[in-house]
Design a protein around this motif. Structure first.
Motif, mmCIF file in Angstrom:
data_model
loop_
_atom_site.group_PDB
_atom_site.id
_atom_site.type_symbol
_atom_site.label_atom_id
_atom_site.label_comp_id
_atom_site.label_asym_id
_atom_site.label_seq_id
_atom_site.Cartn_x
_atom_site.Cartn_y
_atom_site.Cartn_z
ATOM 1 N N ASN A 19 24.409 14.163 3.371
ATOM 2 C CA ASN A 19 24.144 13.370 2.172
ATOM 3 C C ASN A 19 24.361 11.878 2.423
ATOM 4 O OD1 ASN A 19 23.500 15.678 0.792
ATOM 5 N ND2 ASN A 19 25.419 15.799 -0.346
ATOM 6 N N THR A 22 21.370 10.658 4.258
ATOM 7 C CA THR A 22 20.257 10.535 3.314
ATOM 8 C C THR A 22 20.408 9.278 2.464
ATOM 9 O OG1 THR A 22 20.051 12.953 3.210
ATOM 10 C CG2 THR A 22 19.035 11.688 1.440
ATOM 11 N N ARG A 25 19.283 6.180 4.167
ATOM 12 C CA ARG A 25 17.830 5.970 4.140
ATOM 13 C C ARG A 25 17.415 5.300 2.840
ATOM 14 N NH1 ARG A 25 17.234 11.296 5.429
ATOM 15 N NH2 ARG A 25 15.723 11.701 3.760
ATOM 16 N N THR A 54 17.165 9.828 11.034
ATOM 17 C CA THR A 54 18.166 10.352 10.094
ATOM 18 C C THR A 54 17.582 11.448 9.214
ATOM 19 O OG1 THR A 54 17.627 8.560 8.544
ATOM 20 C CG2 THR A 54 19.500 8.230 10.031
ATOM 21 N N ASP A 55 16.279 11.371 8.934
ATOM 22 C CA ASP A 55 15.642 12.418 8.135
ATOM 23 C C ASP A 55 15.696 13.755 8.853
ATOM 24 O OD1 ASP A 55 14.280 13.656 6.099
ATOM 25 O OD2 ASP A 55 12.311 12.972 6.746
ATOM 26 N N ASP A 58 19.836 14.784 9.339
ATOM 27 C CA ASP A 58 20.628 15.302 8.223
ATOM 28 C C ASP A 58 20.289 16.761 7.923
ATOM 29 O OD1 ASP A 58 18.195 15.125 6.947
ATOM 30 O OD2 ASP A 58 18.774 13.514 5.585
ATOM 31 N N GLY A 72 21.774 17.609 -2.306
ATOM 32 C CA GLY A 72 21.005 17.258 -1.122
ATOM 33 C C GLY A 72 19.536 17.614 -1.264
ATOM 34 N N ASP A 76 17.359 14.163 -0.926
ATOM 35 C CA ASP A 76 16.587 14.103 0.316
ATOM 36 C C ASP A 76 15.119 13.789 0.036
ATOM 37 O OD1 ASP A 76 16.503 14.572 3.319
ATOM 38 O OD2 ASP A 76 15.011 16.021 2.623
ATOM 39 N N ALA A 79 14.918 10.220 -1.249
ATOM 40 C CA ALA A 79 14.952 9.187 -0.206
ATOM 41 C C ALA A 79 13.595 9.063 0.474
ATOM 42 C CB ALA A 79 16.031 9.518 0.822
ATOM 43 N N ASP A 80 12.967 10.219 0.736
ATOM 44 C CA ASP A 80 11.637 10.190 1.352
ATOM 45 C C ASP A 80 10.637 9.470 0.461
ATOM 46 O OD1 ASP A 80 12.600 11.588 3.526
ATOM 47 O OD2 ASP A 80 11.973 13.552 2.760
#
Length: 229
Positions: A19, A22, A25, A54-55, A58, A72, A76, A79-80
């Motif tokens: 996390n 994430t 990012r 990091t993607d 994690d 998460g 996740d 963040a993307d």
């Protein structure tokens, strides 16, 4: 005497390494946008590479050491999508990405964001308050990306990577490859957006059902009947 049933612990530990990666990012996204707008091409490529590493990292850590959390599954893809939104807007402003493709990508993400807000609210355990809504240690709904959505994310990131790489190596003509990738990404973006609408497994509500009413009162009444005066 009936045994007292402890209340379920609805909170989870959100301060895990996956996390935190994430979240980093999320923090890096606006800096990438700044670098694109100010033509810091090498720095843009470096930060983009960090986001990609990091993607992948994690997710691997979460699976390897069983550190998966419900939050998460939310932050996740958040963040993307934040990174994708920043890249799309910044590259479109600079003319490196067609406006029509930027509209498709952003339109899909806006629709998914509105859906996420809606599902978070309806699945939040009572009492429904503003502070509890933003308490991500209190899981209420789990987002499960569809298969085409995973492919679409990979293709979008590939397109953004090629677009940020092109100015770093101007001696290589990447215009034809970029043109093909743009149409492929447009197709998968529309397809993945539709998959969330028609897939029944994309969102899982985690709110437990309320306990049956009257259970405690019935137990109390039975006790009185067993002990008449």
């Amino acid at each position: 005497m009936l045994p007292k049933i402890p209340k379920a612990n609805l909170h989870e530990n959100i301060y895990t390494i996956p996390n935190i990666l994430t979240a980093s990012r999320l923090v890096a996204a606006p800096f990438i946008g700044y670098c694109i707008l100010h033509d810091y091409h090498a720095m843009t490529l470096g930060l983009f590479a960090y986001a990609g590493i990091t993607d992948a990292l994690d997710g691997w850590i979460a699976r390897r050491w069983n550190l998966k959390t419900v939050v998460g599954t939310v932050i996740d893809p958040m963040a993307d999508k934040t990174l994708m939104t920043v890249l799309t807007v910044a590259l479109a402003v600079k003319g490196a990405l067609p406006v029509w493709l930027a509209v498709i990508i952003l339109g899909r993400d806006v629709g998914l964001a509105i859906s996420a807000i809606y599902y978070r609210w309806i699945s939040l355990p009572p009492p429904k308050t503003f502070s509890r809504y933003w308490d991500f240690s209190l899981p209420s709904a789990e987002v499960r990306p569809t298969l085409i959505s995973k492919y679409n994310t990979a293709l979008q990131l590939g397109l953004m990577g090629m677009t940020t790489l092109a100015p770093v190596i101007p001696s290589v003509d990447m215009s034809s490859a970029l043109g093909i990738m743009q149409y492929v990404v447009a197709t998968t973006t529309i397809w993945s957006g539709a998959s969330y609408i028609y897939s029944k497994d994309a969102v899982k509500i985690l709110t437990p059902p309320p306990p049956p009413n009257g259970g405690e009162e019935k137990a109390s009444g039975d006790k009185k009947e067993d002990n008449p005066r």
